[in-house]
Design an enzyme around this catalytic site. Structure first.
Site, mmCIF file in Angstrom:
data_model
loop_
_atom_site.group_PDB
_atom_site.id
_atom_site.type_symbol
_atom_site.label_atom_id
_atom_site.label_comp_id
_atom_site.label_asym_id
_atom_site.label_seq_id
_atom_site.Cartn_x
_atom_site.Cartn_y
_atom_site.Cartn_z
ATOM 1 N N ARG A 1 -128.016 -30.893 -91.421
ATOM 2 C CA ARG A 1 -129.276 -30.181 -91.622
ATOM 3 C C ARG A 1 -130.145 -30.958 -92.603
ATOM 4 O O ARG A 1 -129.700 -31.276 -93.700
ATOM 5 C CB ARG A 1 -129.001 -28.759 -92.144
ATOM 6 C CG ARG A 1 -130.293 -27.976 -92.327
ATOM 7 C CD ARG A 1 -130.114 -26.585 -92.859
ATOM 8 N NE ARG A 1 -131.440 -26.080 -93.195
ATOM 9 C CZ ARG A 1 -131.768 -25.500 -94.335
ATOM 10 N NH1 ARG A 1 -130.856 -25.281 -95.267
ATOM 11 N NH2 ARG A 1 -133.011 -25.113 -94.558
ATOM 12 N N HIS B 1 -139.592 -27.370 -95.909
ATOM 13 C CA HIS B 1 -138.720 -27.147 -97.058
ATOM 14 C C HIS B 1 -139.523 -27.447 -98.330
ATOM 15 O O HIS B 1 -139.181 -28.338 -99.104
ATOM 16 C CB HIS B 1 -137.462 -28.004 -96.948
ATOM 17 C CG HIS B 1 -136.331 -27.554 -97.815
ATOM 18 N ND1 HIS B 1 -135.025 -27.394 -97.363
ATOM 19 C CD2 HIS B 1 -136.284 -27.204 -99.125
ATOM 20 C CE1 HIS B 1 -134.250 -26.995 -98.352
ATOM 21 N NE2 HIS B 1 -134.986 -26.878 -99.434
ATOM 22 N N GLU C 1 -136.049 -20.811 -96.955
ATOM 23 C CA GLU C 1 -136.213 -19.924 -98.109
ATOM 24 C C GLU C 1 -137.681 -19.639 -98.427
ATOM 25 O O GLU C 1 -138.180 -19.970 -99.513
ATOM 26 C CB GLU C 1 -135.514 -20.517 -99.336
ATOM 27 C CG GLU C 1 -134.028 -20.760 -99.148
ATOM 28 C CD GLU C 1 -133.313 -21.153 -100.440
ATOM 29 O OE1 GLU C 1 -133.958 -21.143 -101.509
ATOM 30 O OE2 GLU C 1 -132.107 -21.446 -100.389
ATOM 31 N N ASN D 1 -129.102 -18.815 -96.571
ATOM 32 C CA ASN D 1 -128.726 -19.590 -97.754
ATOM 33 C C ASN D 1 -128.237 -18.617 -98.817
ATOM 34 O O ASN D 1 -128.964 -17.698 -99.210
ATOM 35 C CB ASN D 1 -129.916 -20.376 -98.310
ATOM 36 C CG ASN D 1 -130.345 -21.502 -97.398
ATOM 37 O OD1 ASN D 1 -129.766 -21.716 -96.338
ATOM 38 N ND2 ASN D 1 -131.363 -22.236 -97.798
ATOM 39 N N TYR E 1 -125.748 -18.267 -102.524
ATOM 40 C CA TYR E 1 -125.028 -18.956 -103.598
ATOM 41 C C TYR E 1 -124.264 -18.004 -104.518
ATOM 42 O O TYR E 1 -123.149 -18.299 -104.933
ATOM 43 C CB TYR E 1 -126.016 -19.778 -104.442
ATOM 44 C CG TYR E 1 -126.575 -20.962 -103.702
ATOM 45 C CD1 TYR E 1 -125.973 -22.196 -103.785
ATOM 46 C CD2 TYR E 1 -127.698 -20.837 -102.888
ATOM 47 C CE1 TYR E 1 -126.468 -23.306 -103.100
ATOM 48 C CE2 TYR E 1 -128.203 -21.928 -102.188
ATOM 49 C CZ TYR E 1 -127.583 -23.159 -102.291
ATOM 50 O OH TYR E 1 -128.067 -24.238 -101.599
ATOM 51 N N GLU F 1 -126.989 -22.902 -96.123
ATOM 52 C CA GLU F 1 -126.732 -23.512 -97.435
ATOM 53 C C GLU F 1 -125.722 -22.654 -98.181
ATOM 54 O O GLU F 1 -125.807 -21.421 -98.164
ATOM 55 C CB GLU F 1 -128.000 -23.613 -98.302
ATOM 56 C CG GLU F 1 -128.952 -24.728 -97.942
ATOM 57 C CD GLU F 1 -130.144 -24.803 -98.900
ATOM 58 O OE1 GLU F 1 -129.996 -24.425 -100.094
ATOM 59 O OE2 GLU F 1 -131.231 -25.234 -98.466
#
Length: 1558
Positions: free
Chosen positions: A115, A160, A205, A346, A348, A414
């Site tokens: 990606r 992005h 995002e 994404n 985290y 991600e």
């Protein structure tokens, strides 16, 4: 002492058995909830997309190089004060100049996906389509090519965060003109890269863009306006996304076949407490972060209601005249809704969430939510203040998304963790983070059922981390930002991630398996046994035990297998011809091949120049039947079809040639044909997208005629012309092509083209011209090799060689003269070209000597063999990277002294060659089958040319021009020749790197025209579309490729039991039907069915049995579901009773209780994770409809459509698998033909055909109803179930029996299937036979009704899958039957019977013939173009006795299911599921309760209808649990040893106990 030994043994056994494992938890240690945090072993679904990621600004650098425009991040970083240490992305990782290095890192990790993002200002510097930067486009094109060459799929993000500054200068994302600008940019990307990119992400995002870019101002463009602008920005982003999605969907999807989605980011919001306020607060947090974007796109085109309510309320309180959250118009909502193919996530970290009432003075996104969030101090920290490690959060978030957005496919795009800016390769936290988070993703899939399709590790390498600059490192590769070259070094996390990827998850290690622990126990036990034996005082008795033990051990060890030989039978030398099991080296190149003139056609289309073969064929008299390649296979117009064939065979390589005159029509660089270039470019792209590596031949015999007009290969100016052509090809295609072959079989060019004249250009001059031609070819090869080596190799990283052809020359005798003759033959054929190229730049000495001597004898002033100068020799020597070998057959060779009167290549050799009459022949007179020849030839090449890497670039066999899909000779040829190649590698050590099967498809076979067929796919040259049909050789070759050779199988014969497992996701089911099990025939408002009436009339059913109560399943939902669950089934097939739902058959009368029953049954199944497979009609028509004609009245079509529509509407959100009809053949033939089934009508001449006509139209109407009104929302599939025996020709050698068998299948299966799955009409053979019989019977027209053209179009394709009910098989012969009266049975002209030796059952019509199901599945697969097939019934009956150990049923299931496995594994049939008939004993129609098909015994004398499982339930459940027949330990080599050990232990214990007794 002996007793002590026994005690020791028993103690050890008990110790082994009682061992338990401690629970294992995911990292970190703070999480140890046994239910939530236990580590989960297992693997991800097949095809799971493993990836790593980067983004343009973070890695590319080259911020203002090659015409790139300024981005908002360039401006933001250069302003200073925004980024840690005032770092910038000016150089970053310098990936703009490091494509090769980056791709190597991805490949080294074994990733199938990468990606990355495009930089908008690198492609369009000012953001508009008016200013395109070619260098930027070239960079991304090269990157994509480099990925595809390594079989890495690009996942491309359009945005992005690096907006062109020129667009920000006019407002950026806050200006609604951005929507058009983004769409222009997206459109350019789709158009430019879309043939190679199939996975698009519009935005990464966007929450960050809105919130940090325009809200907090901490990210570019640094705007602080969290009240209104954040919402305006999001509004424009959503509209931009939707517009680009529609653009792709409308203009590109149909041709490019890609998908497009969006990536959203989110923490998981965990309620701090379980009180409703905190639970609601957590939901609000998710809706404000994810739902803000996802709700409009994935749900209804609008923002979440909670956002609209909160922001509106806060806005009012703050004095705004209207909500700060913009509104979409109704038209915009409709436009936005559903604009995605997947959900990119994404993630985290996670946060705790609590409900709070926030300040309302100033408007702000943050305060609009009324929540507070924080992280637990105990959660492990990272290099980023915002990121703490909470693995369980990702699983919960995936579940939330899966539930919220209706099971949308999810890609984790991600996920990763940062460390601080230190040099640390052993990045322990990252290793633990990946292992634990990925394990939680596996749980989300395996345990929760979340539809997760891929995982992407952030990040491939350390990079510029936005406002944190280079102070935080997320990479799996360490980047030295102080090194001008930005050296990358892998960290330990690359190893652990690569291991997870290679294992496709976390398989349970072998050494922890029960079987291995048992083996360990056995070793201890054996030791103890031996100890006890030698401790015995009474040594004599012990010695007897030892003797028994040793005898058993020796018996086990000494077992031997009989040798197995390769085909053909004439070769049976145990040393030479024994079949060799084993696999080819990792990375072995499996390929198939074609050539331009033989397949492309379009001989003069789109600017192509004339070739020597065009001229040669058009002259006439040169080619069999005056055939030409004008159309050939029409591959010029069939790229997609050809690539599909290659992909279907699982090949990683495809060898094809470029047509010189298609690219350069007159052969010179001054005339380039753009259309020809485009064709090859599209073909290469299509191959790379499917991860198929192109092996490209520059010259495969089709010279531009314009060059032949000035001498062709006999004119030495050709050397420059070929170099120009090669240079153009390297330059044009070389970034995507890494495997080049200069010439294919130049021996043919020289000898048949210029020597014998039998091939184009038809010149006959074997004395001098053949040698001149070769001389120029060798110089042309060398010049093009040096060109590539000097100008392209360093950047393109490809290799280049030449393909030579040769028979193997076997000495006829072992005397030295014949041995020398054989060597001479090889040197004259191979060495002529190979010696200069691979050895010393000059011809073989034996050639120079022979030709010089003969020339002198013939009065020539010098040798007819030209000489190379010393400079030329030096230039030619070593001009290859590999040896390409084309080989087909072998010859015996003997020494002769040939005539010297006239000079000729043939007589220059002084040899004679011939073939043995015993060697099997082919469709070509020159080709006989000699497998061992290829091995000997490979060895000769390996020894002669110092272990040069060898690729077999052609090998195959021809058949004559007949339609024959079961090409037995080709199947045997490939298996035997490939096995000899394996021997050459394994036994002889030859350096063979790949194998290419000639040919992919039948084609123009040069001077033989279309009279010989070498293809693995049959091409119909009479069909304007050149239809391709796979032959069985395609299957066997694909199997060899899939196995990478010949792994040891116990038995490869058709009838041998096959070990193996079914494909992942295989649907295991059992079945029943409504009338057979439900009972309650008139309860709760149910209407009368035709079977109620038929059974109650008496005289129709054995013992006058009825289904009034049957198994009473109407009152036993819970019990039935328990039985299904206990067997571990994931599916249950049952039918709805039409009169239970609509008592009079019409939509005007709905029975709520009937609807409730089925609703409850469906719910009960779903609660237990059992998927309902629902049949709409299983023979119980409402009697009210039969009273007006039933299926013979065409008004039934509308009635059935209404019923189906009601069922779809009522149950369709829960039912995803629909069958319209079960066995309509039975309805027609037994219900309306012979009257043995309800409704008892006997008219086999006309009514049977009318009934079928109406059933087919009813099916089509129901399918279209679902497709038009429900499919898009319910996401289900609709098919039909047909029944058939397999019809085996009584004598396969008789064409009339073969035709009769096929005719019978068409009358039984095709009657229904041909209209639905083929062309909307009945099979031609049915139409012809019934029309002929009808005419003889004086009918005015055929008894078979006709469909109108409109009906045909409506019916065609109305099946998403094929349901098959199969029980038995029959033999068939051709007979001419009575034609006096019309009758379906006599219309067919066949006789059929069952073999008396076949095992029987309790049903007179059912005999056990396991192989029949495999053959029938293959027939369906071939007949209906690989339609997905579900076996929807299969089983056997026993007599009406109480017998729980139903041995015949256990054997039946095991054997028939094993044949289904063979159909999948060996034949390639597309079988998706298997259904065992039946779940329980039931009412067996006209046989009443006298026959039992069930796996559960039902006591019909018990008012409660008690069910008791039979032994077949255990056996079937075991097959289901194992997903087939994995090779059990006790049948493996180790298992056989364990069996020996068991015997040994038994004998030892016997001796011990005997001693004690005595």
């Amino acid at each position: 002492m002996a007793w002590k030994g026994v005690v020791v043994i028993l103690s050890l056994v008990i110790a082994c058995i009682s061992s338990q494992e401690e629970p294992e938890y995911v990292y970190p240690d703070v999480f140890n909830d046994p239910e939530r945090d236990a580590f989960h072993y297992g693997t991800f679904p097949e095809g799971f997309a493993w990836s790593s990621a980067t983004s343009s600004y973070q890695i590319e650098g080259a911020w203002n190089a090659d015409g790139k425009g300024e981005s908002i991040w360039d401006r933001f970083a250069h302003e200073g004060g925004h980024v840690y240490n005032n770092d910038t992305g000016d150089v970053a990782c310098d990936s703009y100049n490091n494509i090769e290095e980056d791709v190597k890192m991805i490949k080294a990790m074994g990733l199938g996906y990468y990606r990355f993002s495009f930089s908008w200002p690198r492609i369009l510097p000012d953001g508009t389509i008016n200013n395109i930067n070619a260098k930027g486009v070239e960079y991304y094109s090269n990157l994509i090519d480099a990925l595809l060459v390594e079989c890495i799929t690009p996942m491309v993000t359009l945005y992005h965060w690096d907006l062109p500054q020129a667009l920000q200068d006019v407002g950026g994302w806050a200006n609604d003109t951005i929507v058009e600008r983004f769409n222009d940019y997206a459109d350019f990307c789709f158009k430019t890269f879309g043939t190679r990119v199939k996975f698009w992400i519009t935005f990464n995002e966007p929450w960050i863009v809105s919130m940090l870019g325009y809200g907090a101002g901490s990210f570019a463009p640094g705007i602080v306006e969290p009240a209104i602008t954040v919402y305006v920005v999001t509004h424009n982003i959503i509209k931009s996304h939707a517009k680009s999605w529609h653009n792709y969907d409308d203009k590109y999807r149909s041709s490019q076949k890609g998908k497009i989605g969006i990536t959203l980011n989110s923490d998981f919001f965990e309620p701090f407490t379980k009180n409703q306020a905190d639970v609601d607060a957590a939901e609000r947090g998710l809706q404000f972060q994810i739902g803000w974007f996802a709700h409009p796109i994935f749900k209804d085109g609008d923002y979440p209601q909670v956002m609209k309510d909160n922001v509106a309320y806060k806005s009012t309180m703050q004095g705004y005249p209207k909500s700060r959250l913009p509104e979409f118009t109704d038209k915009e909502k409709e436009y936005i809704k559903g604009t995605t193919d997947f959900f990119g996530l994404n993630h985290y970290t996670s946060v705790y969430t609590k409900n709070v009432t926030t300040d309302t003075t100033d408007g702000a996104y943050w305060t609009d939510q009324n929540i507070a969030t924080w992280k637990d101090e105990a959660w492990p920290r990272s290099g980023s203040s915002w990121l703490q490690v909470v693995p369980w959060g990702i699983r919960r978030l995936l579940n939330w998304i899966d539930n919220e957005y209706d099971g949308i496919p999810i890609y984790v795009t991600e996920n990763g963790v940062s460390t601080t800016d230190v040099f640390e390769l052993d990045d322990v936290i990252r290793q633990k983070y990946y292992r634990s988070y990925i394990n939680e993703v596996l749980k989300a899939i395996d345990i929760d059922g979340s539809n997760v399709k891929g995982y992407t590790a952030w990040s491939l390498m350390d990079n510029f981390e936005w406002a944190s600059g280079y102070s935080e490192r997320f990479g799996m590769h360490y980047v030295d930002f102080n090194d001008a070259n930005r050296k990358r070094t892998p960290k330990e996390s690359t190893i652990i991630y690569a291991k997870i990827v290679a294992d496709n998850g976390f398989p349970k290690e072998d050494d922890t398996s029960n079987g291995t622990r048992f083996t360990g126990c056995v070793q201890l036990v054996v030791s103890a046994v031996i100890y006890s034996l030698f401790s015995l005082k009474a040594f004599t008795m012990a010695w007897k035990g030892v003797v028994v033990i040793l005898s058993l051990v020796i018996a086990c060890i000494s077992s031997q297998e009989e040798p197995e030989f390769v085909y053909p039978e004439v070769f049976n030398d145990p040393e030479r011809d024994a079949f060799h099991y084993g696999t080819f080296p990792e990375g072995f190149a499996w390929s198939s091949a074609t050539s331009s003139y033989q397949i492309e056609g379009a001989w003069n289309a789109d600017g192509k120049g004339e070739s020597i073969w065009d001229r040669f064929a058009h002259e006439g008299g040169h080619v069999y039947n005056n055939d030409t390649g004008d159309v050939a296979c029409d591959s010029y117009n069939n790229i997609e079809e050809d690539v599909k064939m290659i992909k279907a065979m699982g090949l990683g390589y495809y060898r094809f040639s470029l047509s010189w005159p298609r690219i350069l029509p007159d052969g010179t660089i001054n005339n380039i044909n753009a259309k020809g270039v485009e064709y090859y470019s599209n073909l290469i792209d299509a191959l790379l997208v499917e991860c198929i590596t192109p092996m490209v031949t520059l010259y495969h015999w089709d010279l531009p005629q314009a060059l032949q007009d000035v001498g062709g290969w006999a004119n030495d100016t050709i050397v420059e012309r070929f170099n120009d052509y090669a240079d153009f090809c390297f330059k044009t295609f070389g970034t995507r092509v890494k495997f080049w072959i200069t010439f294919n079989e130049p021996w043919i060019v020289s000898m048949l083209g210029y020597g014998a004249g039998s091939f184009a250009p038809g010149i006959v001059e074997p004395a001098i011209t053949v040698y001149v031609v070769t001389h120029n070819i060798i110089k042309s090869h060398a010049k093009s090799w040096h060109n590539y080596d000097d100008n392209y190799r360093s950047s393109q990283k490809g290799k280049i060689g030449i393909t030579l052809n040769s028979d193997f020359f076997e000495p006829f005798t072992k005397n030295q003269a014949d041995v020398g003759a054989a060597e001479r033959g090889l040197q004259f054929q191979i060495g002529w070209f190979a010696h200069p190229i691979f050895k010393d730049g000059d011809y073989p000495q034996v050639m120079k000597d022979n030709v010089a001597y003969k020339s002198e004898m013939q009065g020539y002033p010098k040798s007819r063999l030209p000489e190379f100068t010393d400079d030329e020799k030096e230039y030619i020597k070593g001009t290859t990277d590999f040896f390409g070998l084309n080989h087909y057959t072998s010859v015996y060779t003997t020494n002769v002294t040939t005539d010297t009167t006239d000079g000729a290549y043939w007589t220059d050799q002084n040899i004679a060659t011939f073939k043995d009459e015993a060697w099997p022949r082919s469709g070509s007179e020159w080709l006989q089958v000699v497998p061992w020849g290829i091995r000997r030839l490979l060895n000769w090449i390996d020894n002669e040319y110092d272990g040069i890497p060898i690729y077999v670039t052609e090998n195959g066999v021809s058949t004559t021009d007949v339609f024959e899909l079961d090409d037995v000779i080709r199947q045997k040829y490939y298996r035997s020749y490939i096995n000899e190649v394996l021997k050459a590698i394994d036994i002889d050590g030859s350096n063979v790197k790949g194998y290419t099967a000639w040919s992919l498809m039948d084609n123009l076979e040069w001077a033989s025209g279309y009279s010989e067929r070498f293809g693995m796919h049959y091409v119909d040259f009479n069909d304007v579309n050149r239809k391709r049909t796979p032959k069985n050789s395609a299957i066997i070759y694909a199997k060899i490729v899939a196995d990478n050779g010949f792994p040891k199988e116990d038995d490869t014969s058709d009838d041998a039991f096959r070990y193996g497992t079914f494909p992942e996701g295989f649907a295991w089911s059992s079945a029943t039907s409504s009338y057979q099990i439900e009972g309650a025939w008139n309860a709760d408002g149910k209407g009368e069915s035709i079977w109620d009436r038929f059974a109650h009339e008496g005289g129709h059913v054995y013992n006058n049995d009825t289904g009034d109560v049957a198994c009473d399943s109407y009152n036993n939902i819970e019990e039935d579901v328990k039985m299904i669950k206990a067997m571990g089934l994931g599916y249950y097939r049952f039918s709805l009773s039409w009169p239970r739902i609509l008592p009079d058959g019409t939509i005007n009368n709905i029975n709520a209780k009937g609807v409730e029953y089925y609703s409850n049954l469906i719910d009960a199944l779903l609660v237990e994770c059992i998927t309902p497979m629902v049949t709409l009609y299983h023979w119980d028509l409402p009697q009210a409809l039969q009273d007006v004609g039933g299926w013979a009245n065409e008004t039934i079509v509308e009635r059935f459509k209404d019923y189906a529509d009601f069922c779809f509407k009522t149950f369709g959100t829960r039912v995803k698998f629909w069958l319209t009809f079960n066995e309509p053949w039975i309805v027609t033939l037994l219900g309306y033909g012979d009257g043995s089934f309800a409704p008892g009508i006997a008219d086999p001449a006309i009514t049977v055909y009318v009934v079928t006509h109406n059933i087919i139209k009813s099916h089509a109407a129901a399918w279209h109803t679902y497709d038009d009104n429900y499919r898009s929302s319910q996401k289900g599939q609709v098919g039909i179930t047909l029944n058939s025996d397999f019809i085996e020709p009584a004598d396969r050698s008789k064409p009339e029996d073969v035709a009769a068998a096929d005719r019978c299948l068409q009358f039984q299966v095709g009657w229904f299937a041909h209209p639905i799955y083929v062309d909307g009409d009945y099979p031609q053979v049915m139409k012809e036979y019934i029309a002929a019989k009808s005419a003889m019977q004086n009918y005015t027209k055929s008894r078979l009704p006709e469909f109108t053209d409109e009906e045909k179009a409506y019916i065609k394709g109305t099946g998403d899958f094929f349901g098959l009910n199969h029980y038995s098989s029959v033999y068939a012969v051709n007979v001419v039957t009575n034609t006096d009266t019309g009758n379906y049975w006599t219309d067919q002209d066949i006789g059929s019977w069952k073999d008396e030796s076949w095992p029987g059952s309790a049903s007179s019509w059912l005999k056990v013939v396991p192989w029949g199901i495999r053959r029938l599945l293959k027939w369906i697969h071939d007949e209906y173009d690989g339609i997905p097939t579900y076996v929807t019934e299969n089983g056997i009956s026993t007599e009406d006795v109480y017998d729980l150990n139903d041995v015949s049923r256990q054997k039946y299931y095991r054997s028939y299911i094993n044949e289904v496995l063979k159909a999948i594994d060996i034949d390639g049939s597309n079988v998706k599921g298997y259904t065992a008939w039946s779940l329980m004993d039931n009412f067996e129609w006209a046989s009443g309760y006298s026959e039992r098909f069930g796996m559960h015994y039902v006591d019909f004398n018990d008012p409660n209808r008690k069910r008791t499982p039979k032994e077949s339930t255990i056996m079937y459940a075991k097959i289901v649990a194992d997903n087939g027949f994995p090779k059990d330990d006790d049948t493996s080599d180790a298992g056989r040893f364990t069996g020996c050990v068991t015997l040994v232990i038994s004998a030892a214990i016997y001796s011990l106990l005997s001693h004690i007794m005595y």
